[in-house]
Design an enzyme around this catalytic site. Structure first.
Site, PDB file in Angstrom:
ATOM      1  N   LYS A  20       0.908  -1.164  -0.025  1.00 25.21           N
ATOM      2  CA  LYS A  20       0.159   0.024   0.216  1.00 25.21           C
ATOM      3  C   LYS A  20       0.836   1.208   0.048  1.00 25.21           C
ATOM      4  O   LYS A  20       1.857   1.504   0.825  1.00 25.21           O
ATOM      5  CB  LYS A  20      -0.855   0.083   1.292  1.00 25.21           C
ATOM      6  CG  LYS A  20      -2.247  -0.374   1.245  1.00 25.21           C
ATOM      7  CD  LYS A  20      -3.001  -0.064   2.343  1.00 25.21           C
ATOM      8  CE  LYS A  20      -4.299  -0.309   2.207  1.00 25.21           C
ATOM      9  NZ  LYS A  20      -5.128   0.054   3.595  1.00 25.21           N
TER      10      LYS A  20
HETATM   11  O1  G3P Z   1      -7.763   0.824   5.569  1.00 22.84           O
HETATM   12  C1  G3P Z   1      -7.830   1.883   4.932  1.00 22.84           C
HETATM   13  C2  G3P Z   1      -9.370   2.371   5.232  1.00 22.84           C
HETATM   14  O2  G3P Z   1     -10.370   1.366   5.125  1.00 22.84           O
HETATM   15  C3  G3P Z   1      -9.359   3.145   6.754  1.00 22.84           C
HETATM   16  O3  G3P Z   1     -10.723   3.335   6.894  1.00 22.84           O
HETATM   17  O4  G3P Z   1     -12.166   4.025   8.862  1.00 22.84           O
HETATM   18  O5  G3P Z   1      -9.825   4.803   8.846  1.00 22.84           O
HETATM   19  O6  G3P Z   1     -11.217   5.863   7.117  1.00 22.84           O
HETATM   20  P1  G3P Z   1     -10.857   4.720   7.786  1.00 22.84           P
END
Ligand code: G3P
Length: 219
Positions: free
Chosen positions: A84
């Site tokens: 990533k």
């Molecule tokens: O892992 C990437 C993404 O899904 C993170 O989500 O909830 O931290 O905005 P969030």
């Protein structure tokens, strides 16, 4: 539609792997940090549990040179690792080099159609639009999924849309409805999506009606 779990919690991963629904895992520095301990050991355990299914592991370095070096080290951890990298122009040369060298890349922190289009041009495996974080600033994150689907299909890019930052079942619904290739779900959202009150009521009614028969052995 592929379902990934958006967690670094190995116990939860192992539990949900039993359902047959899980096609991969996404982690990020926040979810790895939340688990504590040695992140490399945890990542290796997650990759082993997933077998050939993709596990996204994010770079943590800052400079382009350091990110490139770290990306290669992360990719070497296991054959099912997807690296990533944040969608920042500093890393565009790194991303194109990694793709050219055959490294599977998931470009994360994507918030616009143009970011998604540019990364798809580079041939990355996944782009991760953050639906929930767009909603947080009153921008329709699900609408972006729809636009990205049209863009990728129109230009016949091979990149897959990995809908991320899913905050609730509606986001999951929209990801399916708008044709995202993958959705990565927090455990609590996946749990909620598997349940429906009418299913519960239906089971109870069938059981109650069957009970009236007074049959203990069937068939
Ligand atoms: O892992 C990437 C993404 O899904 C993170 O989500 O909830 O931290 O905005 P969030």
């Amino acid at each position: 539609m592929k379902i990934f779990l958006d967690t670094s919690n190995l116990a939860m991963i192992n539990t949900w792997l039993q359902t047959g629904l899980i096609d991969g895992i996404t982690t990020n520095p926040s979810t790895l940090s939340k688990e504590g301990g040695d992140p490399k050991k945890l990542v290796l355990a997650i990759c082993a549990a997933l077998g050939s299914r993709d596990v996204s592991i994010e770079v943590t370095k800052q400079s382009a040179q350091d990110v490139y070096k770290q990306a290669l080290e992360i990719a070497a951890l296991a054959p099912n690792v997807v690296v990533k990298v944040p969608c920042h122009p500093t890393y565009f040369p790194v991303i194109q080099r990694l793709v050219k060298e055959g490294v599977a890349v998931n470009v994360t922190l994507v918030f616009s159609l143009l970011q998604g289009m540019m990364m798809s041009k580079l041939g990355v495996r996944y782009i991760s639009p953050f639906v929930g974080r767009l909603d947080d600033i009153d921008v329709d994150g699900s609408e972006l999924l729809c636009e990205m689907r049209s863009m990728i299909d129109h230009y016949e890019f091979d990149t897959q849309i990995l809908a991320a930052s899913i905050r609730h079942v509606r986001h999951f619904h929209d990801a399916v409805s708008f044709g995202a290739d993958v959705v990565t779900l927090p455990v609590e959202v996946l749990e909620k999506a598997t349940q429906h009150p009418l299913t519960e009521q239906g089971i109870a009614k069938f059981n109650a009606d069957w009970h009236k028969l007074g049959i203990t052995q069937f068939p």
